[in-house]
Design a protein around this motif. Structure first.
Motif, short mmCIF file in Angstrom:
data_model
loop_
_atom_site.label_atom_id
_atom_site.label_comp_id
_atom_site.label_asym_id
_atom_site.label_seq_id
_atom_site.Cartn_x
_atom_site.Cartn_y
_atom_site.Cartn_z
N GLY A 108 8.98 -15.38 -8.87
CA GLY A 108 7.70 -16.05 -8.96
C GLY A 108 6.61 -15.46 -8.08
N MET A 109 6.95 -14.45 -7.28
CA MET A 109 5.95 -13.84 -6.41
C MET A 109 5.03 -12.92 -7.22
N GLY A 110 3.77 -12.90 -6.83
CA GLY A 110 2.84 -11.93 -7.40
C GLY A 110 2.76 -10.71 -6.51
N VAL A 111 2.82 -9.52 -7.09
CA VAL A 111 2.80 -8.28 -6.32
C VAL A 111 1.63 -7.42 -6.77
N LEU A 112 0.83 -6.97 -5.82
CA LEU A 112 -0.20 -5.97 -6.08
C LEU A 112 0.26 -4.68 -5.42
N LEU A 113 0.60 -3.71 -6.23
CA LEU A 113 1.17 -2.45 -5.76
C LEU A 113 0.16 -1.33 -5.91
N VAL A 114 -0.20 -0.71 -4.80
CA VAL A 114 -1.11 0.44 -4.81
C VAL A 114 -0.28 1.72 -4.76
N GLU A 115 -0.60 2.65 -5.67
CA GLU A 115 0.10 3.93 -5.72
C GLU A 115 -0.84 5.02 -6.17
N GLN A 116 -0.45 6.26 -5.88
CA GLN A 116 -1.13 7.43 -6.44
C GLN A 116 -0.34 8.01 -7.60
N SER A 117 0.99 7.98 -7.49
CA SER A 117 1.83 8.50 -8.57
C SER A 117 1.84 7.51 -9.72
N ILE A 118 2.15 8.01 -10.91
CA ILE A 118 2.03 7.19 -12.12
C ILE A 118 3.39 6.87 -12.75
N ASP A 119 4.19 7.90 -13.01
CA ASP A 119 5.36 7.76 -13.88
C ASP A 119 6.29 6.62 -13.50
N GLN A 120 6.85 6.66 -12.30
CA GLN A 120 7.84 5.65 -11.93
C GLN A 120 7.24 4.25 -11.77
N PRO A 121 6.13 4.08 -11.05
CA PRO A 121 5.56 2.72 -10.92
C PRO A 121 5.18 2.10 -12.26
N LEU A 122 4.74 2.92 -13.21
CA LEU A 122 4.31 2.39 -14.51
C LEU A 122 5.44 1.69 -15.24
N ARG A 123 6.66 2.12 -14.99
CA ARG A 123 7.82 1.51 -15.67
C ARG A 123 8.09 0.09 -15.20
N ASP A 166 0.84 -1.20 0.00
CA ASP A 166 0.00 0.00 0.00
C ASP A 166 0.87 1.25 0.00
N GLU A 167 1.06 1.83 -1.16
CA GLU A 167 1.81 3.07 -1.37
C GLU A 167 3.17 3.07 -0.66
N PRO A 168 4.05 2.15 -1.01
CA PRO A 168 5.37 2.12 -0.36
C PRO A 168 6.23 3.34 -0.65
N SER A 169 5.93 4.09 -1.70
CA SER A 169 6.73 5.27 -2.02
C SER A 169 6.24 6.53 -1.32
N MET A 170 5.14 6.44 -0.57
CA MET A 170 4.56 7.63 0.06
C MET A 170 5.54 8.26 1.05
N GLY A 171 5.83 9.52 0.87
CA GLY A 171 6.68 10.27 1.79
C GLY A 171 8.16 10.03 1.60
N LEU A 172 8.55 9.26 0.60
CA LEU A 172 9.96 8.98 0.39
C LEU A 172 10.60 10.01 -0.54
N ALA A 173 11.91 10.19 -0.39
CA ALA A 173 12.66 11.01 -1.34
C ALA A 173 12.56 10.35 -2.71
N LEU A 174 12.42 11.16 -3.75
CA LEU A 174 12.26 10.63 -5.10
C LEU A 174 13.40 9.70 -5.49
N SER A 175 14.59 9.96 -4.96
CA SER A 175 15.75 9.14 -5.32
C SER A 175 15.63 7.71 -4.79
N LEU A 176 14.80 7.49 -3.75
CA LEU A 176 14.65 6.16 -3.17
C LEU A 176 13.57 5.33 -3.84
#
Length: 247
Positions: free
Chosen positions: A186-201, A161-171
């Motif tokens: 082999g793990m399945g990951v469901l990643l929730v985010e609000q930002s688009i650019d970096q997660p989309l990659r 759930d939004e692991p990038s929230m509040g982090l420096a962009l470099s991290l």
């Protein structure tokens, strides 16, 4: 496969999720986007057993897990990494990692040396601070610790759930790369985010949640670009205000 079928859930009499269906494939990173209030956290909490559904099901490896306790869901291989760097602040980095194996039966637990070598090999800064209390870590380092704590149990699926929230962009790329490497295992990951650019990659599949409903769901190969996703996000935000304060 981890599947959500016609899932409705909420808080008391308030319904937040309305007939949500989605799936998470093993070995893939599925990205769920949406602004605050879309119901993303409610969805993950229901999938992890923290909220009982009003209707519909959550299935993991063909077993219906909706209605199970969070502990039983975790033992079945579905782990939630909650929003906001949720670690045990007074406990050392090493002990936080040890606690990640609580849901693993004792006979199946791996040797601590193996776990520490693995964890500190991924995030060496945690190794440098292994005996310090987690409260002394930066926000980004605490997020790394929370992810590692879930990973050492070797879940089949990880809900983040939004692991990038509040982090420096470099991290952020480092966190996302960690999750992407888990899919290679082999793990399945469901990643929730609000930002688009970096997660989309890093995504294999992209979904957008709208007022408790999935309004967009496509493989990354069928996504035309960031602009298309942005339009979906803006469409959600401008589709009318809701009187419900959903999460």
């Amino acid at each position: 496969m981890l599947q959500v079928k016609d899932l409705s859930a909420g808080y008391g009499r308030m319904t937040v999720l309305r007939d949500v269906s989605l799936h998470v494939e093993p070995g893939q990173l599925s990205l769920l986007l949406g602004p605050n209030g879309a119901g993303k956290t409610t969805l993950l909490s229901t999938m992890a057993g923290l909220i009982k559904p009003q209707s519909g099901t959550v299935e993991a490896e063909n077993d219906v897990i909706s209605g199970w306790t969070p502990e039983r869901v975790a033992r079945h291989g579905v782990r939630l990494v909650m929003q906001g760097h949720r670690v045990f602040p007074e406990t050392s980095v090493e002990d936080n990692i040890r606690l990640g194996q609580i849901s693993v039966p004792r006979k199946q637990r791996r040797p601590e040396r193996e776990i520490f070598d693995e964890a500190f090999g991924v995030f060496d800064i945690l190794g440098q601070k292994r005996r310090q209390p987690a409260r002394d870590l930066s926000g980004g380092q605490q997020q790394m610790l929370a992810l590692v704590q879930a990973w050492v149990a070797r879940p089949k699926y990880m809900l983040c759930d939004e692991p990038s929230m509040g982090l420096a962009l470099s991290l952020v790329p480092e966190i996302l790369a960690f999750l992407k490497r888990r899919t290679a295992e082999g793990m399945g990951v469901l990643l929730v985010e609000q930002s688009i650019d970096q997660p989309l990659r890093f995504a294999d599949r992209v979904m957008v949640m709208r007022h408790g409903e999935i309004g967009f769901d496509r493989d990354i190969a069928d996504v035309e670009g960031v602009e298309q996703i942005t339009q979906q996000m803006l469409g959600q935000a401008s589709a009318g205000s809701s009187t419900n304060d959903v999460r």
